[in-house]
Scaffold this motif. Structure first.
Motif, mmCIF file in Angstrom:
data_model
loop_
_atom_site.group_PDB
_atom_site.id
_atom_site.type_symbol
_atom_site.label_atom_id
_atom_site.label_comp_id
_atom_site.label_asym_id
_atom_site.label_seq_id
_atom_site.Cartn_x
_atom_site.Cartn_y
_atom_site.Cartn_z
ATOM 1 N N MET A 115 202.405 85.340 49.592
ATOM 2 C CA MET A 115 201.917 85.101 48.247
ATOM 3 C C MET A 115 202.780 84.031 47.585
ATOM 4 N N ILE A 116 202.118 83.129 46.892
ATOM 5 C CA ILE A 116 202.798 82.094 46.131
ATOM 6 C C ILE A 116 202.418 82.271 44.666
ATOM 7 N N GLU A 117 203.417 82.301 43.796
ATOM 8 C CA GLU A 117 203.166 82.476 42.367
ATOM 9 C C GLU A 117 203.861 81.361 41.602
ATOM 10 N N LEU A 118 203.084 80.648 40.789
ATOM 11 C CA LEU A 118 203.604 79.561 39.969
ATOM 12 C C LEU A 118 203.342 79.878 38.499
ATOM 13 N N THR A 119 204.135 79.288 37.628
ATOM 14 C CA THR A 119 203.947 79.452 36.193
ATOM 15 C C THR A 119 203.567 78.104 35.604
ATOM 16 N N TYR A 120 202.469 78.092 34.844
ATOM 17 C CA TYR A 120 202.013 76.850 34.224
ATOM 18 C C TYR A 120 202.033 77.003 32.708
ATOM 19 N N PHE A 121 202.621 76.004 32.050
ATOM 20 C CA PHE A 121 202.554 75.918 30.597
ATOM 21 C C PHE A 121 202.478 74.440 30.239
ATOM 22 N N SER A 122 201.831 74.152 29.141
ATOM 23 C CA SER A 122 201.655 72.773 28.707
ATOM 24 C C SER A 122 202.866 72.316 27.913
ATOM 25 N N GLU A 123 203.534 71.286 28.421
ATOM 26 C CA GLU A 123 204.672 70.712 27.687
ATOM 27 C C GLU A 123 204.197 69.889 26.505
ATOM 28 N N LYS A 124 202.932 69.441 26.561
ATOM 29 C CA LYS A 124 202.370 68.616 25.490
ATOM 30 C C LYS A 124 201.977 69.452 24.280
ATOM 31 N N GLU A 125 201.676 70.730 24.526
ATOM 32 C CA GLU A 125 201.229 71.607 23.444
ATOM 33 C C GLU A 125 202.130 72.837 23.347
ATOM 34 N N PRO A 126 203.268 72.709 22.660
ATOM 35 C CA PRO A 126 204.151 73.870 22.510
ATOM 36 C C PRO A 126 203.398 75.043 21.886
ATOM 37 N N GLY A 127 203.689 76.229 22.353
ATOM 38 C CA GLY A 127 203.025 77.417 21.836
ATOM 39 C C GLY A 127 201.718 77.740 22.541
ATOM 40 N N SER A 128 201.295 76.876 23.473
ATOM 41 C CA SER A 128 200.066 77.169 24.211
ATOM 42 C C SER A 128 200.331 78.296 25.208
ATOM 43 N N PRO A 129 199.284 78.950 25.679
ATOM 44 C CA PRO A 129 199.477 80.090 26.590
ATOM 45 C C PRO A 129 200.217 79.693 27.878
ATOM 46 N N ILE A 144 197.116 72.208 36.168
ATOM 47 C CA ILE A 144 197.394 73.186 37.215
ATOM 48 C C ILE A 144 197.348 72.519 38.585
ATOM 49 N N GLY A 145 196.381 71.650 38.793
ATOM 50 C CA GLY A 145 196.301 70.920 40.060
ATOM 51 C C GLY A 145 197.555 70.103 40.319
ATOM 52 N N GLN A 146 198.063 69.438 39.299
ATOM 53 C CA GLN A 146 199.295 68.659 39.439
ATOM 54 C C GLN A 146 200.484 69.563 39.738
ATOM 55 N N LEU A 147 200.544 70.714 39.086
ATOM 56 C CA LEU A 147 201.625 71.670 39.336
ATOM 57 C C LEU A 147 201.618 72.102 40.805
ATOM 58 N N ILE A 148 200.461 72.468 41.318
ATOM 59 C CA ILE A 148 200.350 72.919 42.707
ATOM 60 C C ILE A 148 200.739 71.795 43.660
ATOM 61 N N GLU A 149 200.214 70.611 43.442
ATOM 62 C CA GLU A 149 200.475 69.484 44.348
ATOM 63 C C GLU A 149 201.928 69.041 44.333
ATOM 64 N N ASN A 150 202.628 69.245 43.236
ATOM 65 C CA ASN A 150 204.020 68.816 43.136
ATOM 66 C C ASN A 150 205.016 69.800 43.741
ATOM 67 N N GLN A 151 204.550 70.934 44.221
ATOM 68 C CA GLN A 151 205.453 71.934 44.785
ATOM 69 C C GLN A 151 205.955 71.509 46.155
ATOM 70 N N HIS A 152 207.175 71.853 46.442
ATOM 71 C CA HIS A 152 207.817 71.472 47.701
ATOM 72 C C HIS A 152 207.105 72.058 48.919
ATOM 73 N N PHE A 153 206.521 73.253 48.795
ATOM 74 C CA PHE A 153 205.853 73.858 49.949
ATOM 75 C C PHE A 153 204.671 73.024 50.427
ATOM 76 N N ASN A 154 204.136 72.158 49.604
ATOM 77 C CA ASN A 154 203.062 71.255 50.017
ATOM 78 C C ASN A 154 203.591 70.061 50.801
ATOM 79 N N LYS A 155 204.817 69.666 50.550
ATOM 80 C CA LYS A 155 205.402 68.477 51.178
ATOM 81 C C LYS A 155 206.157 68.794 52.460
ATOM 82 N N LEU A 156 206.741 69.970 52.539
ATOM 83 C CA LEU A 156 207.594 70.322 53.665
ATOM 84 C C LEU A 156 206.888 70.272 55.019
#
Length: 146
Positions: A1-15, A63-75
């Motif tokens: 299982m892979i679990e990532l956390t996504y939050f928007s840096e552009k919109e503080p206070g967003s979910p 979310i797509g950018q977050l997933i693609e930028n993870q090291h497990f995709n590059k290794l």
């Protein structure tokens, strides 16, 4: 299982969303709080969101950018490139476990020494990562924990 956390840096206070993949190749589950609100997967090079509730515009792109930028995709590519004369395929089992399948006819003992001695140079994760390495026939194997 892979679990990532996504939050928007552009919109503080967003979910804050959890993005979870239970098994390799399955769609990612998008979770807000304790509720699964949709799935995210990549088809034909594009990230798609199937949501059961309204979500902010641009969420799937982020979310797509977050997933693609993870090291497990590059290794896997880095391993295959570095040991191209030995490695046929690298499969991501989770962000802490990889399956490495070797090319037919290689000297597995020699590769074990090469791989064990230097794979740690490629691992950027702060947690333990396990590599299960098999010959092409899946009849011999070894394990490396980094």
């Amino acid at each position: 299982m892979i679990e990532l956390t996504y939050f928007s840096e552009k919109e503080p206070g967003s979910p804050v969303y959890q993005v979870i993949q239970f098994n390799p190749g399955e769609p990612w589950q998008l979770v807000n709080g304790d509720e699964v609100i949709g799935t995210v997967d990549k088809q034909h090079g594009l990230w798609n969101l199937r949501s059961w509730s309204s979500v902010p515009e641009g969420l799937v792109t982020g979310i797509g950018q977050l997933i693609e930028n993870q090291h497990f995709n590059k290794l896997p590519g880095q391993i295959t490139q570095r040991w191209s004369e030995y490695v046929q395929q690298v499969v991501v089992i989770s962000d802490c476990e990889y399956l490495v399948i070797c090319i037919d006819g290689i000297d597995l003992e020699r590769f074990k020494k090469l791989f064990s001695g230097s794979v740690s140079e490629l691992v950027k994760d702060e947690w333990k990562v396990r590599f299960r390495v098999y010959d092409a026939l899946m009849s011999a194997d070894f394990e490396v924990l980094v």
